[in-house]
Design a protein around this motif. Structure first.
Motif, PDB file in Angstrom:
ATOM      1  N   UNK A 742       0.824  -1.215   0.000  1.00  0.00           N
ATOM      2  CA  UNK A 742       0.000   0.000   0.000  1.00  0.00           C
ATOM      3  C   UNK A 742       0.855   1.261   0.000  1.00  0.00           C
ATOM      4  N   UNK A 743       2.180   1.122   0.080  1.00  0.00           N
ATOM      5  CA  UNK A 743       3.067   2.285   0.188  1.00  0.00           C
ATOM      6  C   UNK A 743       3.462   2.878  -1.156  1.00  0.00           C
ATOM      7  N   UNK A 744       3.149   2.202  -2.255  1.00  0.00           N
ATOM      8  CA  UNK A 744       3.528   2.720  -3.564  1.00  0.00           C
ATOM      9  C   UNK A 744       2.907   4.099  -3.821  1.00  0.00           C
ATOM     10  N   UNK A 745       3.623   4.898  -4.591  1.00  0.00           N
ATOM     11  CA  UNK A 745       3.106   6.230  -4.932  1.00  0.00           C
ATOM     12  C   UNK A 745       2.420   6.243  -6.303  1.00  0.00           C
ATOM     13  N   UNK A 746       2.298   5.074  -6.924  1.00  0.00           N
ATOM     14  CA  UNK A 746       1.655   4.986  -8.241  1.00  0.00           C
ATOM     15  C   UNK A 746       0.148   4.800  -8.065  1.00  0.00           C
ATOM     16  N   UNK A 747      -0.665   5.777  -8.456  1.00  0.00           N
ATOM     17  CA  UNK A 747      -2.119   5.664  -8.254  1.00  0.00           C
ATOM     18  C   UNK A 747      -2.725   4.428  -8.905  1.00  0.00           C
ATOM     19  N   UNK A 748      -2.260   4.058 -10.094  1.00  0.00           N
ATOM     20  CA  UNK A 748      -2.877   2.906 -10.755  1.00  0.00           C
ATOM     21  C   UNK A 748      -2.596   1.617 -10.001  1.00  0.00           C
ATOM     22  N   UNK A 749      -1.424   1.511  -9.373  1.00  0.00           N
ATOM     23  CA  UNK A 749      -1.130   0.327  -8.556  1.00  0.00           C
ATOM     24  C   UNK A 749      -2.017   0.304  -7.312  1.00  0.00           C
ATOM     25  N   UNK A 750      -2.228   1.454  -6.717  1.00  0.00           N
ATOM     26  CA  UNK A 750      -3.087   1.525  -5.530  1.00  0.00           C
ATOM     27  C   UNK A 750      -4.525   1.191  -5.882  1.00  0.00           C
TER      28      UNK A 750
END
Length: 876
Positions: A742-750
């Motif tokens: 959940x720490x990724x900064x990529x909106x599509x991954x979230x």
């Protein structure tokens, strides 16, 4: 045919079958978290389940008219014993459904004349006998009335039998029912859990009856005061094993055991062997400690503890057979962190404490939940300290309980420890009682005469005061008068001390430095006074400005003159007094200036928890740059300190709390941009990616490293974590990776990750709402999670919200950053648009979210300029 299990009189049955679970009825209280299966069978994204697609119908208040309209059982019947047979099917039927069948015969006594039998039943298909849902038989010389009619009441979850004539007071009767239920994967009542072993899917039938789900397993009088004797038969395949509260004479695989005096101890796991060894090693000592502490022997002949693949609570204290999440029971000395080890110890200690407080003696009704959970939450530290004395774990009460409950108890939407019975009725209101107030506001108890007097019985909180009075003969006021102020009022006192006048509001514990301090405690010059030594009282302390200045000067020049606990408390008191506008915000911030010299965990953690509020309020504003620069300046010496004592990160700090503070140092150093930290993190994670079979990251630092590396990286780092998550053989490792993704900064991954929470083949149902909260914790993920929950509220509520007391965390987690008028209006609009859906056990959490957001807006407006100026000046 399975075996017959007998549980002694007045003992509730909260049971489990491994590979074929049994059942529990009298609920012992714990950290159990419940869910309910969605009635709507549509897909999660279907418009039919989208709360925004259905206009709210007009609401009219429901006024109970008949006895079955009330959520509380009538007081006319008292159960004495049950004979229950359950037959779970571990293979799907022709429709693809898993089911269970069974029959129950409950013997009850009539204590008040009545022509109604009202008994709980929910989501069970009942066989009709001669046009009715049950058969009634008289025992002894009792005359049996015929059943005039019978029906099910969905709202209050009852089976109702209307009789042609009245039952006789004092007579015994037997009510027989046959039933069929779904062995669903909803984590409620008698439910289904699945796991993979050697590539083969295995099915476990297990149970979670707390707080209102025994009725989902068989018709029963499902209230905590209705204790009874249980005789249980489980029908299961010979290749499977049935376990229950009672002593099992069979044999089974994948267990470890030992004897403690005449008590047989088992740890049962469904995964890698060896992961239960540590749990077994602390269970015996903790049980021994409690027998001495309570002055009451453990009342059963065995103590089973089992880790379940799907379990929505942390653990559940079923008497004689405690169920756990895998992360709360399993420990691998090579792969698990110090935090994992401490969690196993404290959760076991908490649940074993309930074998006396909660099981041997049970509350009368849920409004007094704190009688069980509060005491267990306190003595868990004592049991854990006995098992692991080098940890000094009792010092952590201040962080884990005192500061946490202060934050909640300061809200206008808090509640007293003990509420009126009429305020706690339906399942959602019951679930709301399982909160920080009930768990963390109690810190001491007398246990001996109370437990012995009410063994195998039920109590209300005034019974405890009566027994405390027996050992408090010489106090000037009665225990009732003293304690009722504490239990019947919400909030806490703020004690103000003026060292210029020397007047104390009332006697409190003091520490001071003054060679000439007089009887009135006036001080001058560099002399100082500190109240609430080691936080022995439940109150906050404010001083005159001169004494605050002296204390801050002391922290700057000789902080070790004050205890670790009081250093932490000064920080927490000032930040919260500032939030209440009792002192200035800059005075609170000044308490953190000395931190560049601080090396102990508890003060640092207190500071970081309070500064986290500033991060949440300002990480989307121009204040954040100055705040980040200040925190970088303060955390860098701590980062360098741990780099030195670990020989450039090659050793583990010896001290238990130092291991925790190393995590703080690395995590915040990377977040604030301390030189060398991000490169270190990325190199460790890259080494692991290049050789997945050898992870160079120490277990203590895995959570921090995983999160930071995924935040600094891209899809390659995320996809690698997903593969490791799916292949993890240790539950705590899977949990770390699940949070880190959940720490990724990529909106599509979230957004993709949020969609995964709707698919139990990707994210288990027990982990769905917490995963959404993890995404919301991310500054990029917060609006994505908020939109996700709003768009699917109808489905999410049906799946998780009707009775689960963990569901409130979802609302709390998503709204933590809310601090603008626009967000407040969105929150209010969300409430209004979903009144027809409901909020269940999150109802109070929603009110608190609105209250907190309103307060946040006001605080940011009043303090933003001052905070920006202070951080800018102090970061130079």
């Amino acid at each position: 045919m399975g075996k017959v299990y007998y549980v002694s009189k007045n003992v509730g049955l909260g049971m489990l079958v491994l590979a074929v679970a049994a059942l529990a009825t009298i609920i012992a209280l714990s950290i159990a978290y419940d869910k309910e299966r969605a009635k709507n069978r549509g897909k999660p994204g279907d418009e039919a389940t989208d709360s925004t697609s259905m206009p709210p119908p007009p609401t009219t208040p429901f006024i109970p008219k008949e006895p079955w309209d009330h959520y509380r059982l009538p007081d006319s019947l008292v159960p004495l014993s049950y004979n229950v047979t359950l037959w779970p099917r571990l293979e799907p039927d022709a429709r693809g459904m898993f089911v269970f069948t069974g029959h129950s015969a409950v013997v009850f006594r009539c204590v008040k004349e009545t022509d109604l039998i009202i008994i709980h039943s929910n989501k069970l298909n009942l066989t009709t006998f001669y046009g009715h849902h049950a058969k009634l038989t008289g025992l002894g010389k009792a005359t049996v009335p015929t059943i005039q009619k019978s029906w099910l009441v969905v709202k209050t979850e009852y089976l109702v039998l209307q009789l042609h004539s009245r039952l006789a007071v004092g007579s015994l009767y037997l009510l027989y029912t046959e039933f069929l239920g779904e062995l669903a994967d909803d984590l409620q009542g008698f439910y289904r859990s699945e796991y993979i072993e050697d590539g083969v899917k295995k099915v476990v039938a297990t149970s979670q009856m707390q707080a209102t789900y025994a009725r989902k397993t068989f018709p029963c009088f499902d209230e905590p005061a209705m204790k009874a004797v249980f005789n249980v038969i489980i029908i299961h395949d010979r290749a499977t094993v049935a376990l229950s509260n009672g002593r099992d004479i069979g044999s089974f695989e994948k267990y470890i055991n030992s004897f403690l005096s005449n008590i047989l101890l088992y740890i049962l796991i469904l995964c890698e062997t060896g992961q239960g060894d540590y749990a077994l090693s602390v269970t015996g000592p903790i049980l021994q400690f409690y027998e001495h502490y309570y002055n009451a022997t453990y009342p059963l002949s065995k103590s089973d503890q089992i880790a379940l693949p799907d379990f929505n609570a942390g653990a559940m204290e079923n008497w004689g057979l405690i169920t756990y999440r895998e992360t709360a029971l399993l420990y691998d000395p090579m792969l698990s962190s110090t935090g994992n080890k401490e969690r196993v110890t404290t959760v076991i200690s908490h649940e074993l404490a309930h074998m006396w407080f909660g099981n041997l003696v049970t509350l009368q009704w849920w409004n007094d939940l704190w009688l069980n959970e509060g005491f267990a939450s306190y003595v868990e530290y004592l049991g854990a300290d006995y098992a692991e004395p080098t940890w000094n774990i009792k010092d952590q009460i201040i962080l884990s309980d005192v500061h946490k409950v202060f934050a909640v108890d300061a809200l206008a939407s808090s509640h007293p420890l003990s509420r009126r019975e009429e305020e706690v009725n339906n399942p959602a209101e019951i679930s709301e009682m399982f909160n920080t107030i009930s768990y963390s506001k109690v810190r001491s108890s007398d246990r001996i005469s109370y437990l012995n007097t009410f063994a195998f019985n039920n109590t209300v909180y005034t019974d405890l005061w009566d027994h405390l009075q027996k050992v408090s003969m010489h106090i000037p006021h009665t225990v009732h008068n003293i304690m009722n102020h504490w239990t019947l009022q919400m909030g806490f006192p703020v004690v103000t001390i003026d060292t210029r006048t020397g007047i104390l509001p009332y006697p409190i514990s003091l520490q001071y430095f003054s060679p000439d301090i007089n009887s009135q405690m006036r001080v001058s010059g560099e002399d100082w006074v500190l109240a609430n030594t080691n936080v022995s009282g439940y109150f906050r302390v404010n001083y005159d400005l001169y004494n605050w200045d002296r204390l801050l000067s002391l922290l700057s020049t000789n902080h070790q003159a004050l205890s670790i606990i009081n250093r932490a408390q000064i920080i927490d008191d000032t930040f919260n007094l500032a939030r209440a506008k009792i002192i200035s915000t800059t005075l609170a911030l000044r308490t953190t200036k000395y931190l560049s010299k601080e090396r102990d965990y508890i003060p640092w953690d207190s500071a970081l928890r309070n500064l986290d509020y500033y991060i949440l309020m300002f990480d989307r504003t121009e204040v954040y740059g100055a705040l980040q620069a200040y925190l970088k300046k303060q955390i860098q010496p701590l980062f360098e300190h741990f780099k030195t004592i670990t020989a450039n990160w090659t050793k583990v700090p010896t001290k238990h709390t130092d291991q925790y503070n190393q995590i703080n140092a690395v995590g915040y150093a990377c977040g604030m941009g301390v030189e060398g930290c991000r490169e270190l993190i990325k190199s460790w994670y890259r080494q692991w990616m290049e050789n997945p079979h050898h992870n160079p990251i120490h277990p203590n630092l895995k959570s921090t490293v995983y999160c930071s590396a995924i935040a600094f990286g891209g899809v390659e780092e995320w996809d690698f974590a997903w593969r490791m998550f799916k292949n993890a053989t240790l539950a705590s490792e899977a949990s770390r990776l699940r949070a880190a993704m959940s720490c990724t900064k990529a909106p599509w991954l979230l957004n993709r990750y949020l969609e995964y929470t709707l698919d139990p083949t990707k994210i288990r149902k027990q982990d769905a709402t917490s995963t959404i909260q993890y995404v919301a914790r991310n500054i990029v993920g917060m609006p994505l999670a908020w939109n996700f929950v709003r768009a699917r509220w109808g489905y999410i509520f049906q799946q998780y919200g009707k009775g689960s007391f963990s569901f409130s965390n979802l609302i709390n987690g998503i709204t933590k950053r809310f601090s603008s008028e626009f967000e407040l209006q969105e929150l209010k609009k969300f409430k209004e648009e979903n009144l027809h859906v409901g909020f269940g056990s999150a109802t109070l959490a929603l009110e608190q979210a609105i209250e907190k957001t309103t307060a946040n807006i006001k605080w940011v407006t009043e303090n933003k300029a001052h905070v920006l100026k202070w951080f800018t000046e102090e970061s130079k």
